[in-house]
Design a protein around this motif. Structure first.
Motif, PDB file in Angstrom:
ATOM      1  N   ALA A 149     -96.353 -17.693 -31.002  1.00 37.15           N
ATOM      2  CA  ALA A 149     -95.710 -16.405 -30.753  1.00 37.15           C
ATOM      3  C   ALA A 149     -95.400 -16.144 -29.282  1.00 37.15           C
ATOM      4  N   PHE A 150     -96.320 -16.464 -28.394  1.00 31.18           N
ATOM      5  CA  PHE A 150     -96.129 -16.154 -26.979  1.00 31.18           C
ATOM      6  C   PHE A 150     -95.987 -17.402 -26.109  1.00 31.18           C
ATOM      7  N   ARG A 151     -96.063 -18.572 -26.711  1.00 32.93           N
ATOM      8  CA  ARG A 151     -96.067 -19.815 -25.950  1.00 32.93           C
ATOM      9  C   ARG A 151     -94.750 -20.141 -25.233  1.00 32.93           C
ATOM     10  N   PRO A 152     -93.579 -19.981 -25.862  1.00 32.44           N
ATOM     11  CA  PRO A 152     -92.343 -20.405 -25.191  1.00 32.44           C
ATOM     12  C   PRO A 152     -92.155 -19.807 -23.803  1.00 32.44           C
ATOM     13  N   GLU A 153     -92.374 -18.506 -23.653  1.00 39.00           N
ATOM     14  CA  GLU A 153     -92.262 -17.879 -22.333  1.00 39.00           C
ATOM     15  C   GLU A 153     -93.439 -18.256 -21.442  1.00 39.00           C
ATOM     16  N   ALA A 167     -97.498 -12.147 -18.391  1.00 40.25           N
ATOM     17  CA  ALA A 167     -98.006 -11.347 -19.509  1.00 40.25           C
ATOM     18  C   ALA A 167     -98.108 -12.190 -20.778  1.00 40.25           C
ATOM     19  N   PHE A 168     -97.083 -12.980 -21.052  1.00 42.49           N
ATOM     20  CA  PHE A 168     -97.101 -13.820 -22.248  1.00 42.49           C
ATOM     21  C   PHE A 168     -98.180 -14.892 -22.142  1.00 42.49           C
ATOM     22  N   ALA A 169     -98.386 -15.426 -20.933  1.00 45.61           N
ATOM     23  CA  ALA A 169     -99.431 -16.437 -20.747  1.00 45.61           C
ATOM     24  C   ALA A 169    -100.811 -15.842 -20.988  1.00 45.61           C
ATOM     25  N   ALA A 170    -101.003 -14.583 -20.568  1.00 49.04           N
ATOM     26  CA  ALA A 170    -102.291 -13.924 -20.768  1.00 49.04           C
ATOM     27  C   ALA A 170    -102.577 -13.733 -22.255  1.00 49.04           C
ATOM     28  N   SER A 173    -103.251 -17.054 -24.084  1.00 49.76           N
ATOM     29  CA  SER A 173    -104.591 -17.618 -23.864  1.00 49.76           C
ATOM     30  C   SER A 173    -105.617 -17.053 -24.843  1.00 49.76           C
ATOM     31  N   TRP A 174    -105.281 -15.928 -25.477  1.00 49.61           N
ATOM     32  CA  TRP A 174    -106.175 -15.311 -26.458  1.00 49.61           C
ATOM     33  C   TRP A 174    -105.736 -15.601 -27.895  1.00 49.61           C
ATOM     34  N   ALA A 175    -104.823 -16.531 -28.069  1.00 47.93           N
ATOM     35  CA  ALA A 175    -104.307 -16.831 -29.411  1.00 47.93           C
ATOM     36  C   ALA A 175    -105.422 -17.235 -30.362  1.00 47.93           C
ATOM     37  N   TRP A 176    -106.371 -18.027 -29.866  1.00 51.41           N
ATOM     38  CA  TRP A 176    -107.462 -18.482 -30.737  1.00 51.41           C
ATOM     39  C   TRP A 176    -108.317 -17.307 -31.197  1.00 51.41           C
TER      40      TRP A 176
END
Length: 202
Positions: A149-153, A167-170, A173-176
């Motif tokens: 969901a947030f990985r491409p950016e 913001a997307f990287a932050a 990092s909580w995807a798991w």
């Protein structure tokens, strides 16, 4: 060492993850489809996922919820899980997708995730069953969505401003954590409604 070389292991890892989880989902959808066909051919056929009154897929396949669009939901799975496998293989081959593709791909994963949660509520609250192969689909669909969901950016697949990228990287990092919370939510609701722990402890 170039930025491309630095990013390569991360791309490979994500690509392999996408292929593996897509393949697992496709296998589960294939098993559901073959069991559905066998049950159509032989009405008294007992599906391989019928382990008990609670843990079974027969009622799910026979229900209106199991054919939401007028045909078996298994056909959707057979078509949908080809996408992550294709994306993963393409990434391994060095493909770079346009921004519109990533938005379209993520929209498909989001719709699939919403569909999974809807199927879960119907299975638990309406049918009162836990379908083994369905649960495999749920298990792979959630990480496929949240880890994409947030990985491409976040990693530069899609160009974004520094603020958006940060913001997307932050969040990425909580995807798991989002996956784990979703698993725990599903398990807790199923336990509250069906008391599945008592079934598995027999």
């Amino acid at each position: 060492m170039s930025a491309t070389e630095v990013q390569a292991p991360r791309v490979r890892g994500f690509a392999i993850f996408t292929i593996i989880f897509g393949a697992i989902g496709l296998f589960a959808a294939f098993e559901l489809a073959t069991e559905y066909i066998k049950k159509l051919q032989q009405p008294d056929y007992i599906p391989n996922c019928e382990l008990s009154v609670l843990v079974t897929c027969g009622p799910n396949m026979d229900s209106p919820e199991g054919s939401l669009f007028g045909f078996s939901n298994t056909i959707l799975g057979l078509m949908a899980f080809v996408a992550p496998i294709a994306v993963g293989v393409a990434l391994l081959a060095g493909a770079r997708f346009a921004a519109w593709f990533w938005w379209l791909y993520r929209a498909g994963l989001a719709l699939g995730t919403v569909f999974v949660f809807w199927l879960f509520t119907q299975s638990v609250f309406t049918l009162g069953t836990l379908c083994p192969w369905c649960m495999v689909v749920w298990t792979v669909m959630l990480p496929l969505f949240f880890f994409t969901a947030f990985r491409p950016e976040a990693v530069g697949y899609v160009e974004a401003s520094p603020g958006v990228k940060k913001a997307f990287a932050a969040v990425n990092s909580w995807a798991w954590v989002l996956v784990l919370v979703s698993y725990l939510f599903i398990a807790a609701v199923a336990q509250f409604q069906l008391n599945w722990l008592a079934e598995f402890s027999r």
